[in-house]
Design a protein around this motif. Structure first.
Motif, short mmCIF file in Angstrom:
data_model
loop_
_atom_site.label_atom_id
_atom_site.label_comp_id
_atom_site.label_asym_id
_atom_site.label_seq_id
_atom_site.Cartn_x
_atom_site.Cartn_y
_atom_site.Cartn_z
N THR A 32 47.04 8.90 -2.95
CA THR A 32 46.82 10.18 -3.61
C THR A 32 45.34 10.45 -3.86
N PRO A 33 44.86 11.63 -3.45
CA PRO A 33 43.51 12.01 -3.86
C PRO A 33 43.45 12.11 -5.39
N MET A 34 42.35 11.64 -5.95
CA MET A 34 42.20 11.63 -7.40
C MET A 34 40.95 12.39 -7.79
N GLY A 35 40.99 12.98 -8.96
CA GLY A 35 39.84 13.76 -9.38
C GLY A 35 39.60 13.69 -10.87
N TRP A 36 38.40 14.09 -11.23
CA TRP A 36 38.02 14.28 -12.62
C TRP A 36 37.79 15.76 -12.87
N TYR A 37 38.39 16.24 -13.93
CA TYR A 37 38.23 17.61 -14.38
C TYR A 37 37.53 17.60 -15.74
N ARG A 38 36.92 18.71 -16.08
CA ARG A 38 36.36 18.84 -17.42
C ARG A 38 36.67 20.22 -17.97
N GLN A 39 36.69 20.27 -19.29
CA GLN A 39 37.06 21.52 -19.97
C GLN A 39 36.26 21.67 -21.25
N THR A 40 35.73 22.86 -21.45
CA THR A 40 35.08 23.21 -22.71
C THR A 40 35.94 24.23 -23.43
N PRO A 41 35.78 24.33 -24.75
CA PRO A 41 36.62 25.25 -25.53
C PRO A 41 36.58 26.67 -24.99
N GLY A 42 37.76 27.24 -24.80
CA GLY A 42 37.85 28.62 -24.35
C GLY A 42 37.76 28.80 -22.84
N ASN A 43 37.60 27.70 -22.13
CA ASN A 43 37.47 27.77 -20.67
C ASN A 43 38.55 26.95 -19.98
N GLU A 44 38.79 27.28 -18.73
CA GLU A 44 39.76 26.52 -17.96
C GLU A 44 39.15 25.20 -17.50
N ARG A 45 40.03 24.27 -17.20
CA ARG A 45 39.56 23.01 -16.62
C ARG A 45 38.95 23.29 -15.25
N GLU A 46 37.84 22.61 -14.98
CA GLU A 46 37.23 22.72 -13.66
C GLU A 46 37.15 21.33 -13.03
N LEU A 47 37.37 21.31 -11.73
CA LEU A 47 37.27 20.05 -11.01
C LEU A 47 35.80 19.68 -10.85
N VAL A 48 35.49 18.45 -11.22
CA VAL A 48 34.11 17.98 -11.14
C VAL A 48 33.91 17.10 -9.90
N ALA A 49 34.85 16.19 -9.67
CA ALA A 49 34.69 15.24 -8.57
C ALA A 49 36.05 14.86 -8.03
N LEU A 50 36.08 14.62 -6.73
CA LEU A 50 37.32 14.29 -6.03
C LEU A 50 37.05 13.12 -5.11
N ILE A 51 37.99 12.18 -5.08
CA ILE A 51 37.90 11.09 -4.11
C ILE A 51 39.21 11.05 -3.33
N LEU A 52 39.07 11.07 -2.03
CA LEU A 52 40.22 11.12 -1.15
C LEU A 52 40.82 9.73 -0.94
N ARG A 53 41.97 9.69 -0.28
CA ARG A 53 42.59 8.41 0.05
C ARG A 53 41.63 7.55 0.87
N SER A 54 40.89 8.20 1.74
CA SER A 54 39.97 7.49 2.63
C SER A 54 38.72 6.99 1.90
N GLY A 55 38.52 7.44 0.68
CA GLY A 55 37.31 7.12 -0.05
C GLY A 55 36.25 8.19 0.04
N GLY A 56 36.51 9.22 0.84
CA GLY A 56 35.58 10.33 0.90
C GLY A 56 35.43 11.00 -0.45
N ILE A 57 34.21 11.42 -0.74
CA ILE A 57 33.89 11.96 -2.06
C ILE A 57 33.43 13.40 -1.96
N ILE A 58 33.92 14.20 -2.87
CA ILE A 58 33.47 15.58 -2.99
C ILE A 58 33.07 15.82 -4.43
N ILE A 59 31.83 16.19 -4.63
CA ILE A 59 31.35 16.60 -5.95
C ILE A 59 31.33 18.12 -5.94
#
Length: 121
Positions: A32-59
């Motif tokens: 499963t690709p995994m990611g980190w999201y962040r959220q500030t008050p009053g805002n939606e969660r945004e994806l910050v970083a993603l790591i794929l099954r292969s280890g590929g990284i997307i910031i």
């Protein structure tokens, strides 16, 4: 059931570093690709970083490129976010989740308690 437990947040001065960790369970983590999201008050969660099954990284946000990196340990079902050179704008609650790729939406409706990152002088 699906569960995420985040840790590692805290109060840090601008320019400082933090390493966040997330323990995941209840699904096939290594597939499963995994990611980190962040959220500030009053805002939606945004994806910050993603790591794929292969280890590929997307910031995702340009502001984090060159400062954040993500890693995973499939033997422990954990995903980590290393954050360097932190700025005030990085202050947020940080969460992990599985990620639907390439859509980038979170795969599960379940969220952990998150870990708070506060950047302050």
């Amino acid at each position: 059931q699906v569960q995420f437990v985040e840790s590692g947040g805290g109060l840090v001065q601008p320019g400082g570093s933090l390493r966040l960790s997330c323990a995941a369970s209840g699904f096939s983590f290594s597939r499963t690709p995994m990611g980190w999201y962040r959220q500030t008050p009053g805002n939606e969660r945004e994806l910050v970083a993603l790591i794929l099954r292969s280890g590929g990284i997307i910031i995702v946000p340009d502001s984090a490129k060159g400062r954040f990196t993500i890693s995973r340990d499939n033997s422990k079902n954990t995903v980590s976010l290393q954050m360097n050179d932190l700025t005030f704008d990085d202050t947020a609650m940080y969460y992990c989740n599985a990620v639907i790729y390439p859509d980038l939406r979170p795969q599960y409706d379940t969220w952990g308690q998150g870990t708070q990152v506060t950047v302050s002088s």
